[in-house]
Design an enzyme around this catalytic site. Sequence first.
Site, PDB file in Angstrom:
ATOM      1  CD  GLU A 158      81.140  17.725  33.113  1.00  0.00           C
ATOM      2  OE1 GLU A 158      81.819  17.878  32.088  1.00  0.00           O
ATOM      3  OE2 GLU A 158      80.540  16.664  33.382  1.00  0.00           O
ATOM      4  CE1 TYR A 242      70.796   4.016  16.815  1.00  0.00           C
ATOM      5  CE2 TYR A 242      71.379   1.908  15.871  1.00  0.00           C
ATOM      6  CZ  TYR A 242      70.431   2.767  16.372  1.00  0.00           C
ATOM      7  OH  TYR A 242      69.122   2.377  16.470  1.00  0.00           O
ATOM      8  CD  GLN A 243      71.091   1.115  19.637  1.00  0.00           C
ATOM      9  OE1 GLN A 243      70.615   2.057  20.247  1.00  0.00           O
ATOM     10  NE2 GLN A 243      70.507   0.620  18.586  1.00  0.00           N
ATOM     11  CB  SER A 245      76.230   4.788  27.093  1.00  0.00           C
ATOM     12  OG  SER A 245      77.325   4.121  26.583  1.00  0.00           O
ATOM     13  CG  PHE A 246      74.612   8.463  28.642  1.00  0.00           C
ATOM     14  CD1 PHE A 246      74.056   8.222  29.896  1.00  0.00           C
ATOM     15  CD2 PHE A 246      75.963   8.201  28.461  1.00  0.00           C
ATOM     16  CE1 PHE A 246      74.833   7.736  30.932  1.00  0.00           C
ATOM     17  CE2 PHE A 246      76.743   7.721  29.495  1.00  0.00           C
ATOM     18  CZ  PHE A 246      76.176   7.484  30.741  1.00  0.00           C
ATOM     19  CE1 TYR A 247      69.656   4.507  22.429  1.00  0.00           C
ATOM     20  CE2 TYR A 247      70.197   3.928  24.695  1.00  0.00           C
ATOM     21  CZ  TYR A 247      70.149   3.602  23.349  1.00  0.00           C
ATOM     22  OH  TYR A 247      70.603   2.378  22.930  1.00  0.00           O
ATOM     23  CG  HIS A 250      76.050  12.467  23.164  1.00  0.00           C
ATOM     24  ND1 HIS A 250      74.977  11.765  23.654  1.00  0.00           N
ATOM     25  CD2 HIS A 250      77.053  11.573  23.047  1.00  0.00           C
ATOM     26  CE1 HIS A 250      75.313  10.502  23.826  1.00  0.00           C
ATOM     27  NE2 HIS A 250      76.576  10.353  23.455  1.00  0.00           N
ATOM     28  CB  VAL A 251      78.390  15.478  17.963  1.00  0.00           C
ATOM     29  CG1 VAL A 251      79.421  15.162  16.881  1.00  0.00           C
ATOM     30  CG2 VAL A 251      77.011  15.640  17.347  1.00  0.00           C
TER      31      VAL A 251
HETATM   32  O1  G7M Z   1      78.213   6.085  24.073  1.00  0.00           O
HETATM   33  P1  G7M Z   1      77.756   7.481  24.187  1.00  0.00           P
HETATM   34  O2  G7M Z   1      77.712   8.156  22.847  1.00  0.00           O
HETATM   35  O3  G7M Z   1      76.428   7.600  24.904  1.00  0.00           O
HETATM   36  O4  G7M Z   1      78.878   8.231  25.007  1.00  0.00           O
HETATM   37  C1  G7M Z   1      78.647   9.123  26.049  1.00  0.00           C
HETATM   38  C2  G7M Z   1      79.871   9.964  26.261  1.00  0.00           C
HETATM   39  O5  G7M Z   1      79.629  10.827  27.363  1.00  0.00           O
HETATM   40  C3  G7M Z   1      81.121   9.162  26.608  1.00  0.00           C
HETATM   41  O6  G7M Z   1      82.175   9.545  25.754  1.00  0.00           O
HETATM   42  C4  G7M Z   1      81.385   9.506  28.072  1.00  0.00           C
HETATM   43  O7  G7M Z   1      82.772   9.534  28.378  1.00  0.00           O
HETATM   44  C5  G7M Z   1      80.763  10.878  28.201  1.00  0.00           C
HETATM   45  N1  G7M Z   1      80.299  11.167  29.565  1.00  0.00           N
HETATM   46  C6  G7M Z   1      79.642  10.321  30.374  1.00  0.00           C
HETATM   47  N2  G7M Z   1      79.369  10.969  31.538  1.00  0.00           N
HETATM   48  C7  G7M Z   1      78.649  10.359  32.641  1.00  0.00           C
HETATM   49  C8  G7M Z   1      79.865  12.231  31.458  1.00  0.00           C
HETATM   50  C9  G7M Z   1      79.902  13.339  32.360  1.00  0.00           C
HETATM   51  O8  G7M Z   1      79.412  13.320  33.500  1.00  0.00           O
HETATM   52  N3  G7M Z   1      80.506  14.478  31.897  1.00  0.00           N
HETATM   53  C10 G7M Z   1      81.064  14.532  30.643  1.00  0.00           C
HETATM   54  N4  G7M Z   1      81.641  15.676  30.287  1.00  0.00           N
HETATM   55  N5  G7M Z   1      81.044  13.491  29.791  1.00  0.00           N
HETATM   56  C11 G7M Z   1      80.449  12.350  30.199  1.00  0.00           C
END
Ligand code: G7M
EC number: 3.6.1.59
Length: 310
Positions: A158, A242-243, A245-247, A250-251
């Site tokens: 990206e 919160y929670q 998906s990915f820990y 990120h905002v």
């Molecule tokens: O729920 P959480 O705050 O963890 O949200 C993760 C965010 O990352 C979501 O809005 C997803 O759409 C975004 N996201 C997930 N993946 C796997 C990717 C990716 O590969 N690239 C980008 N740019 N965003 C992603």
Amino acid sequence: MVDEVDDNGDANSTGDNSLVNMKGFSFKEVLGSDSARKSAFILLDSSNGENAILLADKNAFPVDKTSWSAILTGSTLKPIMKNDIYSSYTLCMPNEFSGVKSTLIYPCNEKHIAKYRDQKRFIINETPEDYRTITLPYIQRNQMSLEWVYNILDHKAEVDRIIYEETDPHDGFILAPDLKWSGEQLECLYVQALVRRKGIKSIRDLTANDLPLLEGIRDKGLNAIKEKYGLDKHQIRAYFHYQPSFYHLHVHFIHVSYEAPASGVAKAVLLDDVINNLKLIPDFYQRSTLTFTAKEQDPLVVLFRAAKNW
Ligand code: G7M
């Protein structure tokens, strides 16, 4: 099979725009759908025995004169009925306007499937003690792979989508469009800031020491959005999940009028509120009960229900 999917499951992570086809996938199950958002989540079988998920979202309509002029000249109307001055039609739009914004997760695992399957939801009030004894051990055992985050931070994926980058190892971040946004319609603007520093799992880990990081993300992120998309800071909602998906912290930044999935209460926590809370109480997020919603089959919900007998 899908030609442009790499080993990490990141479709087109190289920025390659060649067309891909879906030969080799077959329908398995509708996991969920949302008629208001015009989206569907479909579980697929692949010919090598692995599963995939297709997330299909119909795009919002454009709101500019050029697009509508092109739609009107290139569309056909298929009649449905006519009565006096009223008639209804199916409007078949030119190809460039009729695409469906889609995401493919391949191969996907049971956690992905559970995330997109329609289920009952529960509210959880997580005390600091619950976090220590239930949530944290669970996160440490069961994290979703952060490979896609590191690919962005390491400029392996990206790269051409980066909107703004701050390289400082402690307070740096990358701002780029979220996977869910096609990058075209400002009314659904969805970008996210990924922090460069590893190890901040969620807002639970934040303290007043992180204020320079958070204020930098807010101020520089909003400036970058203004420069690139012309949207003023008062038109942007910035929040954490919160929670999540990915820990990896990120905002999310979205257009204020866009009701993005999981942008409401008991899921989204405003960046401004987090900054304010940390200014008032430096260890607010270590001391506070945090409330969130989660789905019935989410293993975290299963653990909470077992621990609390409900
Ligand atoms: O729920 P959480 O705050 O963890 O949200 C993760 C965010 O990352 C979501 O809005 C997803 O759409 C975004 N996201 C997930 N993946 C796997 C990717 C990716 O590969 N690239 C980008 N740019 N965003 C992603």
